[in-house]
Write a protein that holds these residues in place. Structure first.
Motif, short mmCIF file in Angstrom:
data_model
loop_
_atom_site.label_atom_id
_atom_site.label_comp_id
_atom_site.label_asym_id
_atom_site.label_seq_id
_atom_site.Cartn_x
_atom_site.Cartn_y
_atom_site.Cartn_z
N UNK A 111 0.82 -1.23 0.14
CA UNK A 111 -0.06 -0.19 0.10
C UNK A 111 0.82 1.42 0.01
N UNK A 112 2.03 1.30 0.67
CA UNK A 112 2.97 2.34 0.67
C UNK A 112 3.45 2.64 -0.66
N UNK A 113 3.73 1.64 -1.55
CA UNK A 113 4.40 1.82 -2.82
C UNK A 113 3.30 2.11 -4.04
N UNK A 114 2.04 1.95 -3.54
CA UNK A 114 0.85 2.33 -4.37
C UNK A 114 0.81 3.58 -5.14
N UNK A 115 1.08 4.54 -4.62
CA UNK A 115 0.98 5.92 -4.88
C UNK A 115 2.44 6.24 -5.94
N UNK A 116 3.41 5.43 -6.22
CA UNK A 116 4.35 5.55 -6.81
C UNK A 116 4.13 4.57 -8.24
N UNK A 117 3.13 3.63 -8.15
CA UNK A 117 3.08 2.59 -9.14
C UNK A 117 2.78 3.17 -10.72
N UNK A 118 3.68 2.48 -11.45
CA UNK A 118 3.57 2.83 -12.80
C UNK A 118 2.71 1.71 -13.53
N UNK A 140 -7.41 -2.06 -13.11
CA UNK A 140 -8.09 -1.93 -11.95
C UNK A 140 -7.12 -2.13 -10.76
N UNK A 141 -7.49 -1.80 -9.47
CA UNK A 141 -6.85 -1.79 -8.22
C UNK A 141 -7.72 -2.54 -7.21
N UNK A 142 -7.16 -3.48 -6.61
CA UNK A 142 -8.06 -4.12 -5.38
C UNK A 142 -7.17 -3.94 -4.40
N UNK A 143 -7.42 -3.01 -3.14
CA UNK A 143 -6.81 -2.98 -2.22
C UNK A 143 -6.96 -4.23 -1.21
N UNK A 144 -6.04 -4.54 -0.57
CA UNK A 144 -6.27 -5.92 0.38
C UNK A 144 -5.93 -5.40 1.79
N UNK A 145 -6.72 -5.58 2.68
CA UNK A 145 -6.26 -5.17 4.22
C UNK A 145 -5.40 -6.25 4.83
N UNK A 146 -5.35 -7.43 4.06
CA UNK A 146 -4.22 -8.64 4.60
C UNK A 146 -4.00 -9.31 3.40
N UNK A 147 -3.21 -10.15 3.58
CA UNK A 147 -2.81 -11.27 2.47
C UNK A 147 -2.45 -12.69 3.37
N UNK A 148 -2.21 -13.65 2.59
CA UNK A 148 -2.33 -14.72 3.09
C UNK A 148 -0.90 -14.73 3.92
N UNK A 149 -0.02 -13.84 3.52
CA UNK A 149 1.37 -13.78 4.30
C UNK A 149 1.35 -13.05 5.53
N UNK A 150 0.17 -12.35 5.84
CA UNK A 150 0.07 -11.44 7.34
C UNK A 150 -0.51 -10.33 6.91
N UNK A 151 -0.55 -9.51 7.80
CA UNK A 151 -1.44 -8.22 7.81
C UNK A 151 -1.21 -7.03 7.13
N UNK A 218 -10.65 -5.73 -0.06
CA UNK A 218 -10.55 -7.01 -0.05
C UNK A 218 -9.92 -7.55 1.47
N UNK A 219 -10.61 -8.48 1.96
CA UNK A 219 -9.93 -8.92 3.27
C UNK A 219 -9.92 -10.59 3.01
N UNK A 220 -8.74 -11.29 3.37
CA UNK A 220 -8.43 -12.61 3.23
C UNK A 220 -8.74 -13.46 4.41
N UNK A 221 -9.25 -14.71 4.37
CA UNK A 221 -9.44 -15.52 5.33
C UNK A 221 -9.09 -16.82 5.21
N UNK A 222 -8.29 -17.45 5.83
CA UNK A 222 -7.82 -19.14 5.54
C UNK A 222 -9.12 -19.90 5.80
N UNK A 223 -9.05 -20.78 4.83
CA UNK A 223 -10.22 -21.76 4.94
C UNK A 223 -9.63 -22.90 5.73
N UNK A 224 -10.83 -23.46 6.71
CA UNK A 224 -10.38 -24.43 7.56
C UNK A 224 -10.92 -25.63 7.44
N UNK A 225 -10.52 -26.82 7.62
CA UNK A 225 -11.11 -28.10 7.23
C UNK A 225 -12.03 -28.59 8.63
N UNK A 226 -12.61 -29.80 8.39
CA UNK A 226 -13.44 -30.22 9.57
C UNK A 226 -12.66 -29.93 10.89
#
Length: 299
Positions: A111-118, A140-151, A218-226
């Protein structure tokens, strides 16, 4: 009344923007939210403030410049695109059009680099892949509040493209080629996928979705099994931007113009040129009519 409005907004947030009525409402909703933010202390001072240039882009008088986050510009550009595309593209079950989405992980920025993105880097990449196809699309641009790698907050820069005069086999080969070489932000998602559009109704819905501004986070959630343990796959949910998120989108989209965010090839170039010209002409005609009305009112 407030609770009813909030419930309606929550329902709308989970649904794709594919109808004209929703498109217009959603852009006015975003416009009102970000302009309210602009009058707060946070919106006027400090690192999260909106600059005068960003505020100018949001103003009604800036719409004829087709600024990417300008409400009126988005509405008139999409209105023009619907009319121009309907005349140029005639999908049928035998000869459908395709709604292609390209979202490789290669074009995800912090997000910090988005303002300079070409974003021209993404456009050039897509134009090389789509060489020889008839197409019209937009960055298009999709801002993510978190990713599979963290916050960490990131922005996934991607493309939506309408392709026509192509076969399904050609589209499948294109999709498979991209997915073999590129990963998506979410490990269980493809970097390239498409939907078949065999009627104008379906194509119109895709066109409306394609030409919306970045209106949701967008917000990412881990899918959990039974067994309640993560499966390694993820799902994502969308919500309307909070006030600060809406302001952040305006900052990193600052300076972008809708037609300059577009990509086009072969017959799609004429669609783009006619859409841009018609939308600007409509806005100027509206302004002239407003001036005439004001002049008559003032005597």
């Amino acid at each position: 009344m407030r609770s009813i409005t909030t419930a309606f907004e929550n329902v709308m947030a989970s649904k794709p923007i594919i109808s004209w009525k929703t498109f217009v409402w959603a852009h006015h909703h975003f416009d009102e939210r970000v302009k309210r933010y602009a009058f707060t202390k946070r919106g006027r001072e400090g690192e999260f403030a909106l600059s005068e240039l960003v505020r100018e882009n949001l103003a009604d008088r800036a719409s004829s410049s087709l600024k990417a986050m300008n409400c009126r510009a988005r509405i008139e550009f999409c209105r023009a695109a619907r009319n121009v595309t309907k005349a140029a593209v005639k999908p049928t079950p035998e000869r459908p059009a395709f709604f292609l989405t390209l979202s490789p992980d290669d074009f995800v920025t912090t997000a910090a680099d988005a303002e300079r993105y070409d974003w021209s880097v993404l456009q050039k990449w897509a134009e090389e892949l789509l060489r020889g196809f008839c197409y019209f699309g937009i960055v298009d641009a999709a801002p993510y509040a978190n990713t599979p790698r963290g916050r960490e907050k990131v922005v996934s820069w991607h493309l939506h493209v309408i392709v026509w005069d192509a076969s399904r086999d050609e589209m499948e080969a294109l999709k498979d080629s991209i997915n073999k070489r590129h990963q998506s932000l979410l490990p269980n998602r493809d970097a390239a996928h498409f939907r078949v559009r065999s009627s104008w109704k379906g194509l119109r819905q895709s066109l409306i979705y394609m030409l919306k501004a970045p209106l949701k986070t967008y917000r990412v959630y881990a899918i959990k099994g039974s067994d309640k343990r993560p499966t390694g796959e993820y799902q994502q949910k969308k919500d309307w931007h909070r006030s600060g998120e809406a302001a952040a989108v305006c900052r990193f989209m600052h300076g972008a113009e809708i037609d300059k965010l577009c990509v086009a090839g072969l017959g799609g170039r004429e669609v783009l040129e006619r859409t841009a010209a018609r939308s600007i002409s409509t806005i100027r005609q509206q302004d002239a009519e407003r001036l005439r009305t004001l002049t008559r009112f003032l005597g």
